[in-house]
Structure formats: structure tokens, C-alpha cells
Design a protein around this motif. Structure first.
Motif, PDB file in Angstrom:
ATOM      1  N   GLN A 112      42.009  31.627  51.497  1.00 17.49           N
ATOM      2  CA  GLN A 112      42.536  32.472  52.556  1.00 17.49           C
ATOM      3  C   GLN A 112      41.966  33.879  52.405  1.00 17.49           C
ATOM      4  O   GLN A 112      42.037  34.468  51.327  1.00 17.49           O
ATOM      5  CB  GLN A 112      44.059  32.487  52.494  1.00 17.49           C
ATOM      6  N   VAL A 113      41.387  34.397  53.495  1.00 15.20           N
ATOM      7  CA  VAL A 113      40.765  35.718  53.523  1.00 15.20           C
ATOM      8  C   VAL A 113      41.521  36.551  54.547  1.00 15.20           C
ATOM      9  O   VAL A 113      41.570  36.196  55.722  1.00 15.20           O
ATOM     10  CB  VAL A 113      39.266  35.622  53.916  1.00 15.20           C
ATOM     11  N   ARG A 114      42.120  37.657  54.081  1.00 11.77           N
ATOM     12  CA  ARG A 114      42.868  38.549  54.962  1.00 11.77           C
ATOM     13  C   ARG A 114      42.314  39.967  54.803  1.00 11.77           C
ATOM     14  O   ARG A 114      42.780  40.735  53.947  1.00 11.77           O
ATOM     15  CB  ARG A 114      44.352  38.481  54.628  1.00 11.77           C
ATOM     16  N   PRO A 115      41.292  40.330  55.623  1.00 14.05           N
ATOM     17  CA  PRO A 115      40.646  41.643  55.483  1.00 14.05           C
ATOM     18  C   PRO A 115      41.583  42.799  55.840  1.00 14.05           C
ATOM     19  O   PRO A 115      42.388  42.692  56.755  1.00 14.05           O
ATOM     20  CB  PRO A 115      39.475  41.586  56.461  1.00 14.05           C
ATOM     21  N   LYS A 116      41.421  43.900  55.098  1.00 14.95           N
ATOM     22  CA  LYS A 116      42.149  45.136  55.388  1.00 14.95           C
ATOM     23  C   LYS A 116      41.221  46.218  55.911  1.00 14.95           C
ATOM     24  O   LYS A 116      41.670  47.219  56.432  1.00 14.95           O
ATOM     25  CB  LYS A 116      42.855  45.630  54.125  1.00 14.95           C
ATOM     26  N   LYS A 117      39.905  46.017  55.693  1.00 14.34           N
ATOM     27  CA  LYS A 117      38.873  46.930  56.181  1.00 14.34           C
ATOM     28  C   LYS A 117      37.789  46.096  56.847  1.00 14.34           C
ATOM     29  O   LYS A 117      37.696  44.891  56.622  1.00 14.34           O
ATOM     30  CB  LYS A 117      38.245  47.721  55.027  1.00 14.34           C
ATOM     31  N   GLU A 118      36.947  46.754  57.615  1.00 17.19           N
ATOM     32  CA  GLU A 118      35.829  46.067  58.253  1.00 17.19           C
ATOM     33  C   GLU A 118      34.615  46.120  57.335  1.00 17.19           C
ATOM     34  O   GLU A 118      34.251  47.181  56.834  1.00 17.19           O
ATOM     35  CB  GLU A 118      35.509  46.735  59.590  1.00 17.19           C
ATOM     36  N   PHE A 119      34.005  44.955  57.084  1.00 20.69           N
ATOM     37  CA  PHE A 119      32.788  44.898  56.269  1.00 20.69           C
ATOM     38  C   PHE A 119      32.079  43.572  56.491  1.00 20.69           C
ATOM     39  O   PHE A 119      32.646  42.626  57.026  1.00 20.69           O
ATOM     40  CB  PHE A 119      33.090  45.130  54.775  1.00 20.69           C
ATOM     41  N   ASP A 120      30.799  43.539  56.075  1.00 25.08           N
ATOM     42  CA  ASP A 120      29.970  42.343  56.217  1.00 25.08           C
ATOM     43  C   ASP A 120      29.928  41.574  54.911  1.00 25.08           C
ATOM     44  O   ASP A 120      29.933  42.172  53.830  1.00 25.08           O
ATOM     45  CB  ASP A 120      28.531  42.717  56.590  1.00 25.08           C
ATOM     46  N   VAL A 121      29.845  40.249  55.020  1.00 19.63           N
ATOM     47  CA  VAL A 121      29.604  39.400  53.861  1.00 19.63           C
ATOM     48  C   VAL A 121      28.392  38.529  54.181  1.00 19.63           C
ATOM     49  O   VAL A 121      28.169  38.163  55.336  1.00 19.63           O
ATOM     50  CB  VAL A 121      30.829  38.529  53.488  1.00 19.63           C
ATOM     51  N   THR A 122      27.599  38.225  53.150  1.00 16.60           N
ATOM     52  CA  THR A 122      26.421  37.384  53.354  1.00 16.60           C
ATOM     53  C   THR A 122      26.783  35.907  53.306  1.00 16.60           C
ATOM     54  O   THR A 122      26.085  35.086  53.895  1.00 16.60           O
ATOM     55  CB  THR A 122      25.326  37.693  52.320  1.00 16.60           C
ATOM     56  N   GLU A 123      27.845  35.562  52.596  1.00 13.23           N
ATOM     57  CA  GLU A 123      28.371  34.198  52.590  1.00 13.23           C
ATOM     58  C   GLU A 123      29.749  34.196  51.953  1.00 13.23           C
ATOM     59  O   GLU A 123      30.114  35.114  51.222  1.00 13.23           O
ATOM     60  CB  GLU A 123      27.448  33.222  51.859  1.00 13.23           C
ATOM     61  N   ILE A 124      30.493  33.134  52.240  1.00 13.45           N
ATOM     62  CA  ILE A 124      31.781  32.898  51.595  1.00 13.45           C
ATOM     63  C   ILE A 124      31.658  31.551  50.896  1.00 13.45           C
ATOM     64  O   ILE A 124      31.234  30.569  51.512  1.00 13.45           O
ATOM     65  CB  ILE A 124      32.934  32.873  52.615  1.00 13.45           C
ATOM     66  N   ARG A 125      31.998  31.528  49.611  1.00  6.55           N
ATOM     67  CA  ARG A 125      31.879  30.275  48.859  1.00  6.55           C
ATOM     68  C   ARG A 125      33.034  30.136  47.871  1.00  6.55           C
ATOM     69  O   ARG A 125      33.698  31.105  47.538  1.00  6.55           O
ATOM     70  CB  ARG A 125      30.538  30.182  48.135  1.00  6.55           C
ATOM     71  N   VAL A 126      33.214  28.900  47.422  1.00  8.48           N
ATOM     72  CA  VAL A 126      34.165  28.592  46.360  1.00  8.48           C
ATOM     73  C   VAL A 126      33.371  27.910  45.258  1.00  8.48           C
ATOM     74  O   VAL A 126      32.478  27.106  45.533  1.00  8.48           O
ATOM     75  CB  VAL A 126      35.300  27.676  46.866  1.00  8.48           C
ATOM     76  N   GLU A 127      33.685  28.245  44.016  1.00  7.72           N
ATOM     77  CA  GLU A 127      32.997  27.660  42.872  1.00  7.72           C
ATOM     78  C   GLU A 127      34.017  27.008  41.950  1.00  7.72           C
ATOM     79  O   GLU A 127      35.091  27.565  41.708  1.00  7.72           O
ATOM     80  CB  GLU A 127      32.249  28.740  42.076  1.00  7.72           C
ATOM     81  N   LEU A 128      33.673  25.829  41.461  1.00 12.56           N
ATOM     82  CA  LEU A 128      34.434  25.197  40.394  1.00 12.56           C
ATOM     83  C   LEU A 128      33.692  25.545  39.116  1.00 12.56           C
ATOM     84  O   LEU A 128      32.531  25.180  38.940  1.00 12.56           O
ATOM     85  CB  LEU A 128      34.512  23.681  40.591  1.00 12.56           C
ATOM     86  N   VAL A 129      34.343  26.301  38.235  1.00 10.78           N
ATOM     87  CA  VAL A 129      33.694  26.853  37.049  1.00 10.78           C
ATOM     88  C   VAL A 129      34.276  26.201  35.801  1.00 10.78           C
ATOM     89  O   VAL A 129      35.494  26.119  35.652  1.00 10.78           O
ATOM     90  CB  VAL A 129      33.885  28.388  36.975  1.00 10.78           C
ATOM     91  N   ARG A 130      33.385  25.764  34.937  1.00 11.07           N
ATOM     92  CA  ARG A 130      33.791  25.245  33.626  1.00 11.07           C
ATOM     93  C   ARG A 130      33.366  26.285  32.603  1.00 11.07           C
ATOM     94  O   ARG A 130      32.194  26.600  32.467  1.00 11.07           O
ATOM     95  CB  ARG A 130      33.100  23.903  33.363  1.00 11.07           C
ATOM     96  N   ARG A 131      34.343  26.851  31.885  1.00  7.18           N
ATOM     97  CA  ARG A 131      34.076  27.921  30.911  1.00  7.18           C
ATOM     98  C   ARG A 131      34.461  27.458  29.514  1.00  7.18           C
ATOM     99  O   ARG A 131      35.602  27.101  29.258  1.00  7.18           O
ATOM    100  CB  ARG A 131      34.858  29.176  31.268  1.00  7.18           C
ATOM    101  N   GLN A 132      33.490  27.491  28.609  1.00 10.28           N
ATOM    102  CA  GLN A 132      33.731  27.123  27.219  1.00 10.28           C
ATOM    103  C   GLN A 132      33.520  28.369  26.368  1.00 10.28           C
ATOM    104  O   GLN A 132      32.522  29.061  26.497  1.00 10.28           O
ATOM    105  CB  GLN A 132      32.766  26.032  26.778  1.00 10.28           C
ATOM    106  N   SER A 133      34.477  28.644  25.493  1.00 14.82           N
ATOM    107  CA  SER A 133      34.416  29.831  24.654  1.00 14.82           C
ATOM    108  C   SER A 133      34.665  29.452  23.198  1.00 14.82           C
ATOM    109  O   SER A 133      35.637  28.775  22.886  1.00 14.82           O
ATOM    110  CB  SER A 133      35.475  30.845  25.099  1.00 14.82           C
ATOM    111  N   VAL A 134      33.749  29.891  22.343  1.00 22.59           N
ATOM    112  CA  VAL A 134      33.887  29.713  20.901  1.00 22.59           C
ATOM    113  C   VAL A 134      33.802  31.120  20.309  1.00 22.59           C
ATOM    114  O   VAL A 134      32.716  31.660  20.150  1.00 22.59           O
ATOM    115  CB  VAL A 134      32.784  28.800  20.325  1.00 22.59           C
TER     116      VAL A 134
END
Length: 156
Positions: free
Chosen positions: A53-75
Motif C-alpha cells: 500500500q502506497v499513500r503519498p503525502k507529497k508529489e514525486f516521481d518513481v522509476t518503478e515500484i517493486r517488492v523483494e523477498l530477501v533472505r538475509r544470513q548473518s554470522v
């Protein structure tokens, strides 16, 4: 020496299964970004279905909208032992966002199998994260991140 892979089986505890709106935008003065999810627990092989859900409060341009599934491993033994693997899905091409123009974009991710389940030990962690991104030119991207939990199976 020899090396053998040992699978770790973790069942979904059923504690994060309530539908809801999750997370906060990295730029709350410009736009509210949030995920609407049916819960935060999934099992390998299932499909993560939700909405950004995107609810803008100001006017601006975006080059794309995407969602990422991220797998993060930390040692955390030494610096630099964090590895991220991202699986992006483009939801929209470039657009101009204006206040009051609320956008709801649906996404689906098939959870790959086999992959490591969510876990945490004193020596390492393995996290899964949903990241929503409003890509912007000549500015840092506006993002929202929410940790989700992926398990091997459901409790019987």
C-alpha cells in the motif's frame, strides 16, 4: 575432514497468522508504505500473497515500484559476514505519485524449496524479509521492510 549437510526442521508455531498492516516507511514525511499480509508465517512451497500500500503525502516521481523477498544470513563473528539474496518482483513502471492518490498493488511470491528456514542461534541468524521499494532517480529509494517467518512445515 568431510562435510555433510544436515537439514534443520522447524515447524510453524502458528503465532503470527493474524491478517494486518505491517511496517513503516523509511520516508514517513513523503509517503506511507505498508504491507497488508494475511499473516507473517509461511511454509516452504507456499505462496506469499499480499498487498503493498502506497499513500503519498507529497508529489514525486518513481522509476518503478517493486517488492523483494530477501533472505538475509548473518554470522557475527567478524565484520562483513552478512549475505543477502533478493528475489525482486516489479509491480509498476515509473509513475508520478500525488497526495491522495493511494495505490494498492497485489503481489505473489512462490517460496522456493528447499531453502533454509528462519532460525536464530548465538552464532548466526537466518531471516526472511519482505521489502517494498519506491525506486527514485537521484535520491535514495523509499523502502518498507517487514520480517516474515518461513518454516519447513506446519505443526500437526
Amino acid at each position: 575432514e568431510d562435510r555433510v549437510d544436515l537439514p534443520v526442521f522447524a515447524s510453524a508455531p502458528g503465532m503470527s497468522v493474524q491478517p494486518g498492516e505491517y511496517s513503516v516507511s523509511s520516508e514517513p514525511g513523503e509517503t506511507d508504505l505498508a504491507f497488508f499480509l494475511p499473516g507473517k508465517e509461511w511454509v516452504m512451497g507456499e505462496t506469499i500473497a499480499g498487498q503493498l500500500q502506497v499513500r503519498p503525502k507529497k508529489e514525486f516521481d518513481v522509476t518503478e515500484i517493486r517488492v523483494e523477498l530477501v533472505r538475509r544470513q548473518s554470522v557475527p563473528k567478524d565484520l562483513g559476514n552478512v549475505r543477502e539474496v533478493s528475489m525482486p518482483v516489479k509491480l509498476s513502471d515509473g509513475t508520478r505519485l500525488t497526495p491522495g492518490q493511494n495505490i494498492t498493488l497485489t503481489f505473489n511470491f512462490a517460496i522456493p524449496t528447499p531453502v533454509p528456514a528462519t532460525f536464530s542461534t548465538p552464532n548466526s541468524t537466518h531471516q526472511w524479509i519482505l521489502r517494498g521499494v519506491l525506486a527514485r532517480r537521484l535520491r535514495p529509494d523509499t523502502i518498507v521492510e517487514e520480517e516474515i517467518f518461513i518454516y519447513n512445515g506446519r505443526q500437526k
